[in-house]
Structures are given as structure tokens and as C-alpha cells.
Design an enzyme around this catalytic site. Structure first.
Site, PDB file in Angstrom:
ATOM      1  N   ASP A  30     -10.406  30.477  38.972  1.00 56.57           N
ATOM      2  CA  ASP A  30     -10.419  29.014  39.024  1.00 56.57           C
ATOM      3  C   ASP A  30     -10.118  28.469  37.630  1.00 56.57           C
ATOM      4  OD1 ASP A  30     -11.082  26.233  39.362  1.00 56.57           O
ATOM      5  OD2 ASP A  30     -12.305  26.801  41.098  1.00 56.57           O
ATOM      6  N   SER A  71     -10.109  21.699  42.984  1.00 55.36           N
ATOM      7  CA  SER A  71     -10.176  23.070  43.504  1.00 55.36           C
ATOM      8  C   SER A  71     -10.172  23.107  45.023  1.00 55.36           C
ATOM      9  CB  SER A  71     -11.419  23.784  42.970  1.00 55.36           C
ATOM     10  OG  SER A  71     -11.299  23.946  41.579  1.00 55.36           O
ATOM     11  N   THR A 124     -13.642  26.587  46.299  1.00 56.28           N
ATOM     12  CA  THR A 124     -12.657  27.668  46.434  1.00 56.28           C
ATOM     13  C   THR A 124     -12.960  28.596  47.612  1.00 56.28           C
ATOM     14  OG1 THR A 124     -12.383  27.510  44.036  1.00 56.28           O
ATOM     15  CG2 THR A 124     -11.334  29.387  45.134  1.00 56.28           C
ATOM     16  N   GLU A 239     -13.291  35.207  43.815  1.00 60.34           N
ATOM     17  CA  GLU A 239     -13.063  34.130  42.851  1.00 60.34           C
ATOM     18  C   GLU A 239     -13.820  34.339  41.542  1.00 60.34           C
ATOM     19  OE1 GLU A 239     -14.923  30.338  43.395  1.00 60.34           O
ATOM     20  OE2 GLU A 239     -13.392  29.289  42.248  1.00 60.34           O
ATOM     21  N   ASP A 244     -13.020  28.018  35.143  1.00 59.85           N
ATOM     22  CA  ASP A 244     -12.867  26.562  35.265  1.00 59.85           C
ATOM     23  C   ASP A 244     -13.982  25.797  34.554  1.00 59.85           C
ATOM     24  OD1 ASP A 244     -11.870  24.068  36.696  1.00 59.85           O
ATOM     25  OD2 ASP A 244     -13.849  24.225  37.619  1.00 59.85           O
ATOM     26  N   HIS A 248     -13.770  22.926  31.697  1.00 58.72           N
ATOM     27  CA  HIS A 248     -14.388  21.592  31.747  1.00 58.72           C
ATOM     28  C   HIS A 248     -15.268  21.356  30.517  1.00 58.72           C
ATOM     29  CE1 HIS A 248     -13.059  20.201  35.655  1.00 58.72           C
ATOM     30  NE2 HIS A 248     -13.400  21.344  36.204  1.00 58.72           N
ATOM     31  N   ASP A 286      -5.964  28.266  41.078  1.00 62.93           N
ATOM     32  CA  ASP A 286      -5.774  27.054  41.883  1.00 62.93           C
ATOM     33  C   ASP A 286      -5.162  25.932  41.043  1.00 62.93           C
ATOM     34  OD1 ASP A 286      -8.058  26.994  40.325  1.00 62.93           O
ATOM     35  OD2 ASP A 286      -9.360  26.207  41.910  1.00 62.93           O
ATOM     36  N   HIS A 287      -5.368  26.006  39.716  1.00 62.86           N
ATOM     37  CA  HIS A 287      -4.874  25.002  38.760  1.00 62.86           C
ATOM     38  C   HIS A 287      -5.310  25.443  37.377  1.00 62.86           C
ATOM     39  CE1 HIS A 287      -9.009  23.789  38.337  1.00 62.86           C
ATOM     40  NE2 HIS A 287      -9.094  23.742  39.663  1.00 62.86           N
ATOM     41  N   HIS A 313      -8.797  18.913  34.974  1.00 66.83           N
ATOM     42  CA  HIS A 313      -7.700  19.832  35.289  1.00 66.83           C
ATOM     43  C   HIS A 313      -6.393  19.260  34.751  1.00 66.83           C
ATOM     44  CE1 HIS A 313     -10.237  20.970  39.073  1.00 66.83           C
ATOM     45  NE2 HIS A 313     -10.814  21.304  37.934  1.00 66.83           N
TER      46      HIS A 313
HETATM   47 MG    MG Z   1     -13.800  27.347  42.350  1.00 67.59          MG
HETATM   48 ZN    ZN Z   2     -12.622  22.309  37.931  1.00 71.15          ZN
END
Ligand code: MG
Ligand code: ZN
Length: 350
Positions: A30, A71, A124, A239, A244, A248, A286-287, A313
């Protein structure tokens, strides 16, 4: 049949069989852009396992209603092959539920599993099993786990199954459906066959830097052991949820440690794919998160100096790595929805 024709056709059919996988391991980092990967590599001070994948592509991640995906929409696009609105889980842009890769694999008689370093109801993993318009509907997402025949799931999020506003105890209901419901790793890892619902936390899991240990790697290996007992192959989504969260937080250390942890799990998956040549391993994101850049660093000291453009993101494309039969299909640049169609075609889904 003419014997010479037969001799010609036989090797051709063997060849095409060798190019089609029976099982898929889909691993999603992620928020994992190229800087996240490289930052893990530098701080590890050695090549990553994922570098053994020679088939590399990139996917475009925009949502149906936004330049930048969340996500939910990101994983949903991969899971159902249609762009979704931000926040959506397993539903298309009109909020209509669509069958996911996991569900289509179930229909084909394959074993299925989900592993995450977050709540198992988080966006996710949820996107592969649940159908709700909003990712915050954790209790509804938990309910959807009971509507499938998923074989193994490992992560956090126990409270959405046990402390519910509808008073239902989904842990009990899972038990009645034949799941072995376990609440710590020692118990989960002792299960050597049958269905496993493994809850490692009430909600999210610890950061790896704060004591999560080798949970992701161990859970990946354990799931592969359980899922590979079936004859018809399997679909497993793993995952690395917290790459991620490091993005952040604009925290390069957090990103790097979670990246290395995710790559350790990739190492397990690769070892399995090498031993089981009908397995295709796909690693993607996912990004990207944070607009993370490597501003400076030191290869000898294994340090990176990160810079960030945002706490959210970004819209930059993300890498796709593949290893095993069909891996070459993933070379190139394409929309994240194409991952669904490529996997569907390789497994003859629908
Ligand atoms: Mg996730
Ligand atoms: Zn995120």
C-alpha cells in the site's frame, strides 16, 4: 491423428500449459512507489527479493471520480477490473457490486486467502471480498467475510467481528461455518489444515519497528502451506499495509522498515513460486503515498534523506513486478484495472 501432426501439437500444448498459472499470489504494497522500494533497498544495504522479478510494468491508478485514488478505489480497480469512486469497496462507479478476483477464483474451486498488516476489514483486503460503497463500513465488511468461502485470513480487526452494533458474534458464526478461529500467532501457526480465521489484534497491528516481528513473512508462508493443499490452485492476496502509513506520516524510516518487512514476505512467496512452478507471483501497489523523493542518502551508512510533497496519496504511476508463468503479460504501462483482466485471462476466470 497423423502421427507427425501429433508430434508437432504435443510440444505446443505443453508450452502453452507452462505459460498458464494455476495459482496466484498477489502482493500489494500500500502506497509503494519507486522511491519507497529504493529506500527499502538502501536501508537494507542489499538487493531486495522483488528484484528477482524480471517482468516489470507500471500501472496508472486514478479513481473513477478523482485524479488521486484512495486505497478502496485502488484495490477495487484491481479486484473487479472497473474504476471505482474513492472510498468504494468491491463496487463499480455506480456502486453496483461486482465479482472480485477472489470470488471468481472461489467459483473455480480454488482456495483463497487474505493477509494484511492492518485490520482485515481495511480497504485493501476488503476490496477483494466485500461490496460496500464506503470503506468506513467495517462491520458490514466483516459480515461479507461470512458470505464467501475464503479459506484463510490473517490480520487485525477482531472488534468488527465481535463487538458489533447488531450484537452478532461473527467469531462464533465463523466457528459454526467450520473456521478455526484463533486469536494469536502461536495458535494460528499450529493449524496445519482446514479453514483459518486468524485475528492478531482488535484493530490495527503494530509497526514492524515497534514489535510486529516477522508476522507478515510468517503469515505469508503459513497461508501458502494451507492454501496449496487443494488440487485446483489458489488465490492469495498479501498486503504490506503500513508502507502507506509511513508515507502519510512523512516518515522515511517508517516507510523503509515496512518496505523491508514487505519484501521479506515477498521472499517467502518467491521461494514458494520457485518450488511450485504453476504459481504466478505479482507484486504491485494501489497508489503512491507522500510524493516521496530521495533527496539525499548514503549507501555505505545505509541511510536515506526523504522529501515529501504531501501527507496524502499522489497520482504517479506505480510499479508492477511479476514472476512465474504468465509474468510477461505484466510488462508495459496500463491502467490498474488491466491487472484484473490479465489475471482473469491467465486463470480462465468467469
Ligand atoms: Mg491498505
Ligand atoms: Zn493511504
Amino acid at each position: 491423428m497423423n502421427r507427425y501432426l501429433f508430434l508437432f501439437i504435443l510440444p505446443l500444448s505443453l508450452f502453452s500449459q507452462a505459460q498458464k498459472p494455476k495459482s496466484i499470489i498477489l502482493m500489494i504494497g500500500d502506497g509503494m512507489g519507486v522511491a519507497q522500494i529504493q529506500s527499502g533497498r538502501i536501508t537494507k544495504g542489499a538487493p531486495l527479493h522483488l528484484e528477482k522479478c524480471s517482468a516489470i510494468g507500471f500501472s496508472f491508478t486514478h479513481a473513477a471520480d478523482d485524479f488521486i485514488t484512495d486505497s478502496g478505489a485502488g484495490a477495487t480497480a484491481i479486484a473487479i477490473g472497473k474504476k471505482a469512486k474513492n472510498g468504494a469497496i468491491g463496487v463499480d462507479a455506480a456502486e453496483k457490486p461486482q465479482p472480485t478476483l477472489l470470488e471468481l477464483c472461489e467459483k473455480k474451486g480454488k482456495a483463497t486467502g487474505l493477509v494484511a498488516t492492518s485490520s482485515i476489514t481495511h480497504a485493501t483486503p476488503a476490496s477483494f471480498i466485500a461490496h460496500v460503497p464506503n470503506r468506513e463500513m467495517h462491520e458490514a465488511i466483516a459480515l461479507d467475510f461470512l458470505k464467501t468461502d475464503i479459506d484463510v485470513f490473517i490480520g487485525g480487526g477482531r472488534k468488527y467481528f465481535r463487538n458489533r452494533s447488531d450484537q452478532r458474534n461473527l467469531l462464533q458464526e465463523l466457528g459454526s461455518k467450520g473456521y478455526q478461529v484463533k486469536n494469536n500467532w502461536e495458535e494460528c501457526s499450529s493449524i496445519s489444515q482446514g479453514k483459518l480465521a486468524c485475528f492478531l489484534a482488535d484493530n490495527g497491528l503494530l509497526k514492524v519497528s515497534e514489535g510486529r516481528g516477522s508476522m507478515l513473512k510468517d503469515a505469508t508462508a503459513h497461508s501458502l502451506g494451507l492454501l496449496s493443499k487443494g488440487k485446483k490452485g489458489f488465490f492469495l492476496m498479501v498486503e504490506g499495509s503500513q508502507i502507506d502509513w509511513g508515507g502519510h506520516a512523512n516518515d522515511a524510516q517508517y516507510i523503509s522498515s515496512e518496505m523491508i518487512d514487505f519484501d521479506d514476505a515477498i521472499g517467502e512467496a518467491l521461494a514458494f513460486a520457485q518450488k511450485n512452478p504453476e504459481t504466478l507471483l505479482i507484486i504491485t501497489a494501489d497508489h503512491e503515498t507522500g510524493g516521496f523523493a530521495l533527496q539525499n542518502g548514503n549507501l555505505e551508512k545505509k541511510t536515506v534523506e526523504g522529501a515529501f510533497t504531501t501527507g496524502q496519496h499522489t497520482g504517479v504511476m506505480v510499479p508492477v513486478f511479476a514472476y512465474g508463468p504468465g509474468a510477461k503479460q505484466f510488462i508495459g504501462l496500463y491502467d490498474n484495472t488491466e491487472l484484473f483482466y490479465k489475471i482473469s485471462a491467465l486463470l480462465d476466470l468467469k
